[in-house]
Design a protein around this motif. Sequence first.
Motif, mmCIF file in Angstrom:
data_model
loop_
_atom_site.group_PDB
_atom_site.id
_atom_site.type_symbol
_atom_site.label_atom_id
_atom_site.label_comp_id
_atom_site.label_asym_id
_atom_site.label_seq_id
_atom_site.Cartn_x
_atom_site.Cartn_y
_atom_site.Cartn_z
ATOM 1 N N ASN A 81 0.835 -1.195 0.000
ATOM 2 C CA ASN A 81 0.000 0.000 0.000
ATOM 3 C C ASN A 81 0.874 1.251 0.000
ATOM 4 O O ASN A 81 1.819 1.357 0.776
ATOM 5 C CB ASN A 81 -0.909 0.015 1.226
ATOM 6 N N ALA A 82 0.554 2.183 -0.876
ATOM 7 C CA ALA A 82 1.322 3.420 -0.955
ATOM 8 C C ALA A 82 0.985 4.335 0.216
ATOM 9 O O ALA A 82 -0.142 4.349 0.726
ATOM 10 C CB ALA A 82 1.045 4.141 -2.273
ATOM 11 N N HIS A 83 1.972 5.091 0.640
ATOM 12 C CA HIS A 83 1.770 6.060 1.717
ATOM 13 C C HIS A 83 0.766 7.117 1.250
ATOM 14 O O HIS A 83 0.841 7.597 0.113
ATOM 15 C CB HIS A 83 3.103 6.720 2.069
ATOM 16 N N PRO A 84 -0.179 7.523 2.093
ATOM 17 C CA PRO A 84 -1.160 8.532 1.677
ATOM 18 C C PRO A 84 -0.528 9.829 1.182
ATOM 19 O O PRO A 84 -1.047 10.470 0.264
ATOM 20 C CB PRO A 84 -1.990 8.764 2.943
ATOM 21 N N ARG A 85 0.594 10.224 1.767
ATOM 22 C CA ARG A 85 1.263 11.450 1.310
ATOM 23 C C ARG A 85 1.736 11.307 -0.139
ATOM 24 O O ARG A 85 1.729 12.273 -0.910
ATOM 25 C CB ARG A 85 2.445 11.779 2.220
ATOM 26 N N VAL A 86 2.180 10.117 -0.490
ATOM 27 C CA VAL A 86 2.637 9.879 -1.860
ATOM 28 C C VAL A 86 1.461 9.978 -2.828
ATOM 29 O O VAL A 86 1.553 10.600 -3.890
ATOM 30 C CB VAL A 86 3.333 8.512 -1.961
ATOM 31 N N LEU A 87 0.349 9.365 -2.458
ATOM 32 C CA LEU A 87 -0.843 9.431 -3.312
ATOM 33 C C LEU A 87 -1.331 10.867 -3.470
ATOM 34 O O LEU A 87 -1.748 11.282 -4.563
ATOM 35 C CB LEU A 87 -1.950 8.551 -2.734
ATOM 36 N N ARG A 88 -1.255 11.644 -2.396
ATOM 37 C CA ARG A 88 -1.670 13.053 -2.490
ATOM 38 C C ARG A 88 -0.739 13.820 -3.427
ATOM 39 O O ARG A 88 -1.191 14.635 -4.246
ATOM 40 C CB ARG A 88 -1.697 13.696 -1.099
ATOM 41 N N ALA A 89 0.553 13.569 -3.298
ATOM 42 C CA ALA A 89 1.512 14.263 -4.165
ATOM 43 C C ALA A 89 1.244 13.946 -5.632
ATOM 44 O O ALA A 89 1.386 14.808 -6.510
ATOM 45 C CB ALA A 89 2.940 13.863 -3.791
ATOM 46 N N MET A 90 0.837 12.710 -5.903
ATOM 47 C CA MET A 90 0.611 12.296 -7.289
ATOM 48 C C MET A 90 -0.676 12.869 -7.878
ATOM 49 O O MET A 90 -0.918 12.739 -9.078
ATOM 50 C CB MET A 90 0.608 10.775 -7.372
ATOM 51 N N SER A 91 -1.490 13.504 -7.057
ATOM 52 C CA SER A 91 -2.710 14.135 -7.566
ATOM 53 C C SER A 91 -2.473 15.592 -7.961
ATOM 54 O O SER A 91 -3.386 16.262 -8.432
ATOM 55 C CB SER A 91 -3.823 14.059 -6.519
ATOM 56 N N ALA A 92 -1.228 16.079 -7.798
ATOM 57 C CA ALA A 92 -0.923 17.467 -8.153
ATOM 58 C C ALA A 92 -0.991 17.663 -9.664
ATOM 59 O O ALA A 92 -0.848 16.723 -10.445
ATOM 60 C CB ALA A 92 0.459 17.844 -7.627
ATOM 61 N N ASP A 93 -1.164 18.904 -10.070
ATOM 62 C CA ASP A 93 -1.323 19.221 -11.487
ATOM 63 C C ASP A 93 -0.025 18.965 -12.249
ATOM 64 O O ASP A 93 1.074 18.992 -11.687
ATOM 65 C CB ASP A 93 -1.734 20.687 -11.636
ATOM 66 N N LEU A 94 -0.152 18.712 -13.543
ATOM 67 C CA LEU A 94 1.000 18.414 -14.386
ATOM 68 C C LEU A 94 1.737 19.689 -14.786
ATOM 69 O O LEU A 94 1.161 20.779 -14.800
ATOM 70 C CB LEU A 94 0.556 17.673 -15.646
ATOM 71 N N LEU A 95 3.012 19.506 -15.122
ATOM 72 C CA LEU A 95 3.840 20.584 -15.657
ATOM 73 C C LEU A 95 4.511 20.087 -16.929
ATOM 74 O O LEU A 95 4.712 18.887 -17.114
ATOM 75 C CB LEU A 95 4.933 20.979 -14.645
ATOM 76 N N GLY A 96 4.902 21.012 -17.784
ATOM 77 C CA GLY A 96 5.669 20.647 -18.957
ATOM 78 C C GLY A 96 7.064 20.199 -18.571
ATOM 79 O O GLY A 96 7.621 20.652 -17.560
ATOM 80 N N GLN A 97 7.660 19.338 -19.383
ATOM 81 C CA GLN A 97 8.911 18.705 -18.988
ATOM 82 C C GLN A 97 10.108 19.654 -18.987
ATOM 83 O O GLN A 97 11.138 19.346 -18.388
ATOM 84 C CB GLN A 97 9.210 17.513 -19.895
ATOM 85 N N PHE A 98 9.993 20.826 -19.614
ATOM 86 C CA PHE A 98 11.072 21.798 -19.580
ATOM 87 C C PHE A 98 10.708 23.035 -18.756
ATOM 88 O O PHE A 98 11.462 24.005 -18.719
ATOM 89 C CB PHE A 98 11.457 22.217 -21.000
ATOM 90 N N ASP A 99 9.567 22.990 -18.115
ATOM 91 C CA ASP A 99 9.155 24.063 -17.213
ATOM 92 C C ASP A 99 10.209 24.201 -16.109
ATOM 93 O O ASP A 99 10.643 23.207 -15.532
ATOM 94 C CB ASP A 99 7.790 23.701 -16.612
ATOM 95 N N PRO A 100 10.645 25.422 -15.780
ATOM 96 C CA PRO A 100 11.677 25.556 -14.738
ATOM 97 C C PRO A 100 11.250 25.011 -13.378
ATOM 98 O O PRO A 100 12.090 24.527 -12.614
ATOM 99 C CB PRO A 100 11.936 27.068 -14.687
#
Length: 413
Positions: free
Chosen positions: A22-41
């Motif tokens: 089972n993944a840690h709840p903090r990890v699952l929360r972090a993975m729900s954050a919005d996406l960024l472009g791969q070269f975004d600073p």
Amino acid sequence: MLEQIGEIDPPQRLLMGPGPVNAHPRVLRAMSADLLGQFDPEMTAYMNEVMALYRPIFGTENRWTFLVDGTARAGIEAALVSLVAPGERVLVVNFGRFGLLLTEILERVGAVVETVDAPWGEVVPLEAIAAAVERFGPKVVATVHGDTSTTMAQPLDGLGDLCRRAGALSYVDATATIGGMEIAADRWGVDVVTGGLQKCLGGPSGSAPITVSAAAAERIFSRRHVEHGIRRDDIDDGLGVRIGSNYFDLAMIMDYWSEKRLNHHTEATTMLYGARECARVLLGEGLEACFRRHAAAGRAVAAGIRAMGLTVFGDDRYRMTNVTALYIPDGIDGEAVRRRMREDFEIEIGTAFGPLAGKVWRIGAMGYNARKHKVLITLGALEAVLRAEGFSSIPPGAGVAAALAAWTDSATA
């Protein structure tokens, strides 16, 4: 069609097998954050943070400490296809299913492979590795640190020195131990170590942390070649690199994780968020405290198993702290027990591979699940299921009591 395929709603299962957990709840929360472009600073800043966070976890100062996008096996394959050219000799230290996996990948690369073996449930002595290195003259020595198929952890002190004296590079698959047992890449002197999130790091499968020594990086970058008169430094699209794989070419991946930020593939942003949070959780707890917690969980599982009159598999001196195998009692249907554990208690324990298939179960207590109450719940459920399946000689409550005592002893030691 849509009416028949509903929203994903998996059961709240306690995953106490050899992984994933089972993944840690903090990890699952972090993975729900919005996406960024791969070269975004902001994105590349997160990448730099990941590199810094994983250096202490690998026990290294290596500049090249980063992520390979894919499951733990992606890291294994990236390391091997980038280090080894067709026809080169590789020695595999083999003591279980995942030593055989290294051999299979290397044979696909076209390497000339020799193994130095131990029976399942044992490890390979350093003296035997040294003798094989002297006899075979490998370019690379590859091993698994902890092999969940046998629950054994291969001692690695001295391996790096042995390889360097022989002019060989060294590779270690630490998928099953990173975050739960000490990984000491620099002290061991090993060149490349790979891992995965889904076990002791308490994350989902899908990202493979890796660290690469300066010597290994030199070897990887040296495999660039001139093609059609175009030098690698004259282009920025990776076309001047040729190994057995494009996706797993570490030289190209490392260019993206360098200040050059050369495009290779679209970064798996969500997995990077998860890997970053896995490291933050671990370092926030403290490496030594986390290792002690995993060791306490492993001792508690073994103590509970033995108190129930069951037999632990393998050599106690070399057992991984986070996975314990136990023999299935005579006359008991192992798969029926696993099914009842899952259906009646929503707990998963593991089956086995190869020569141990149908002979042992494997119980993992790692990452977010290496906790006292989860170990006690699992052992209590196992006792109930074994009784229901006809194994009635267990002293009532003995497993839970012994595990609780072992955990308490660990906390006060």
